[in-house]
Motif scaffolding. Structure first.
Motif, short mmCIF file in Angstrom:
data_model
loop_
_atom_site.label_atom_id
_atom_site.label_comp_id
_atom_site.label_asym_id
_atom_site.label_seq_id
_atom_site.Cartn_x
_atom_site.Cartn_y
_atom_site.Cartn_z
N UNK A 17 -16.27 9.48 37.26
CA UNK A 17 -16.73 8.09 37.27
C UNK A 17 -17.02 7.61 35.85
N UNK A 18 -17.67 8.45 35.05
CA UNK A 18 -17.92 8.09 33.64
C UNK A 18 -16.61 7.96 32.88
N UNK A 19 -15.71 8.88 33.10
CA UNK A 19 -14.46 8.87 32.36
C UNK A 19 -13.63 7.62 32.69
N UNK A 20 -13.56 7.27 33.95
CA UNK A 20 -12.82 6.07 34.35
C UNK A 20 -13.47 4.82 33.76
N UNK A 21 -14.80 4.77 33.76
CA UNK A 21 -15.51 3.62 33.18
C UNK A 21 -15.22 3.50 31.69
N UNK A 22 -15.20 4.62 30.97
CA UNK A 22 -14.91 4.58 29.53
C UNK A 22 -13.49 4.11 29.28
N UNK A 23 -12.55 4.52 30.12
CA UNK A 23 -11.17 4.07 29.95
C UNK A 23 -11.04 2.55 30.13
N UNK A 25 -13.14 0.22 29.18
CA UNK A 25 -13.73 -0.57 28.11
C UNK A 25 -12.63 -1.25 27.31
N UNK A 26 -12.87 -2.50 26.93
CA UNK A 26 -11.84 -3.30 26.24
C UNK A 26 -11.32 -2.62 24.98
N UNK A 27 -12.19 -2.03 24.20
CA UNK A 27 -11.74 -1.42 22.95
C UNK A 27 -11.13 -0.03 23.15
N UNK A 28 -11.02 0.42 24.39
CA UNK A 28 -10.32 1.66 24.71
C UNK A 28 -9.03 1.34 25.46
N UNK A 29 -9.13 0.47 26.45
CA UNK A 29 -8.02 0.16 27.34
C UNK A 29 -6.78 -0.35 26.65
N UNK A 30 -6.94 -0.96 25.48
CA UNK A 30 -5.75 -1.46 24.77
C UNK A 30 -4.93 -0.34 24.15
N UNK A 34 -4.64 3.40 31.22
CA UNK A 34 -5.77 3.92 32.00
C UNK A 34 -5.33 4.38 33.38
N UNK A 35 -6.06 5.35 33.92
CA UNK A 35 -5.81 5.89 35.25
C UNK A 35 -6.97 5.58 36.18
N UNK A 36 -6.67 5.54 37.47
CA UNK A 36 -7.73 5.41 38.47
C UNK A 36 -8.37 6.78 38.68
N UNK A 37 -9.50 6.79 39.36
CA UNK A 37 -10.15 8.06 39.67
C UNK A 37 -9.21 8.96 40.48
N UNK A 38 -8.50 8.37 41.43
CA UNK A 38 -7.57 9.14 42.26
C UNK A 38 -6.44 9.74 41.42
N UNK A 39 -5.93 8.97 40.47
CA UNK A 39 -4.88 9.50 39.59
C UNK A 39 -5.41 10.67 38.77
N UNK A 40 -6.65 10.55 38.27
CA UNK A 40 -7.23 11.66 37.52
C UNK A 40 -7.43 12.88 38.41
N UNK A 41 -7.93 12.68 39.63
CA UNK A 41 -8.11 13.81 40.55
C UNK A 41 -6.79 14.52 40.81
N UNK A 42 -5.73 13.74 41.03
CA UNK A 42 -4.42 14.34 41.24
C UNK A 42 -3.94 15.11 40.02
N UNK A 81 -13.87 8.72 24.06
CA UNK A 81 -15.27 8.98 23.73
C UNK A 81 -16.08 7.76 24.12
N UNK A 82 -17.20 7.98 24.79
CA UNK A 82 -18.03 6.87 25.26
C UNK A 82 -18.59 6.02 24.15
N UNK A 83 -19.10 6.66 23.10
CA UNK A 83 -19.68 5.95 21.96
C UNK A 83 -18.83 6.24 20.73
N UNK A 84 -18.07 5.25 20.31
CA UNK A 84 -17.19 5.45 19.17
C UNK A 84 -17.89 5.11 17.85
N UNK A 85 -17.33 5.67 16.77
CA UNK A 85 -17.82 5.37 15.43
C UNK A 85 -18.85 6.33 14.90
N UNK A 86 -19.20 7.36 15.67
CA UNK A 86 -20.22 8.31 15.23
C UNK A 86 -19.64 9.65 14.81
N UNK A 87 -18.32 9.78 14.80
CA UNK A 87 -17.69 11.03 14.39
C UNK A 87 -17.53 12.03 15.52
#
Length: 149
Positions: A17-23, A25-30, A34-42, A81-87
């Motif tokens: 759920x966290x991973x799908x939510x991070x995918x 995010x506007x600054x990640x999705x571009x 991105x995959x759905x949770x079901x795609x990731x599970x598969x 990464x959930x929080x970018x810019x921190x290395x």
């Protein structure tokens, strides 16, 4: 950056759920498809796909997807990464490389990145990856990078 204490563990379904939510995010999705949770599970059920959860100081901070092409070649398919810019991402990539060396006797890791993802290209070059090919993907180019060990 070394105080960040980055560790990698095989991803649990509970993390998705966290991973799908991070995918999403506007600054990640571009930068990714991105995959759905079901795609990731598969994908997680595929024997040649390895999901790694990135933990920073015992907190889930991101994830990495690897595709095992052979005994010695690994495709570095995704990092989010959930929080970018921190290395965290750079340290996670270095931890992933060590993981590949220890678990797969890896001799080569390769990846692709969109031409407009300048930050990603900068980080990969900084970490020793070299461009070896380009191809069209829609209206953009994909740049292929590799690192030999």
């Amino acid at each position: 950056m070394s105080q960040l204490n980055i560790k990698l563990f095989p991803t649990l379904a509970a993390h998705l759920d966290d991973l799908v939510a991070w995918e999403q995010q506007a600054d990640v999705g571009e930068f990714i498809l991105a995959n759905s949770k079901e795609q990731h599970l598969n994908s997680m059920e595929e024997p040649t796909i390895q999901y790694l959860s990135v933990f920073q100081n015992e907190q889930l901070a991101g994830f990495i997807i690897l595709a095992l092409e052979s005994e010695t070649i690994v495709e570095f398919r995704r990092i989010v990464i959930g929080q970018r810019g921190a290395g965290i991402g750079q340290l996670a990539i270095q931890a992933m490389e060590q993981y590949c060396l220890e678990h797969y006797a890896c001799q080569r890791i390769w990846l692709d990145v969109f031409d407009f993802n300048e930050r990603g290209q900068h980080i990969y070059r900084k970490l020793g990856y070299r461009e070896f090919k380009r191809c069209r993907h829609g209206e953009h180019q994909l740049l292929f990078f590799e690192k030999h060990f």
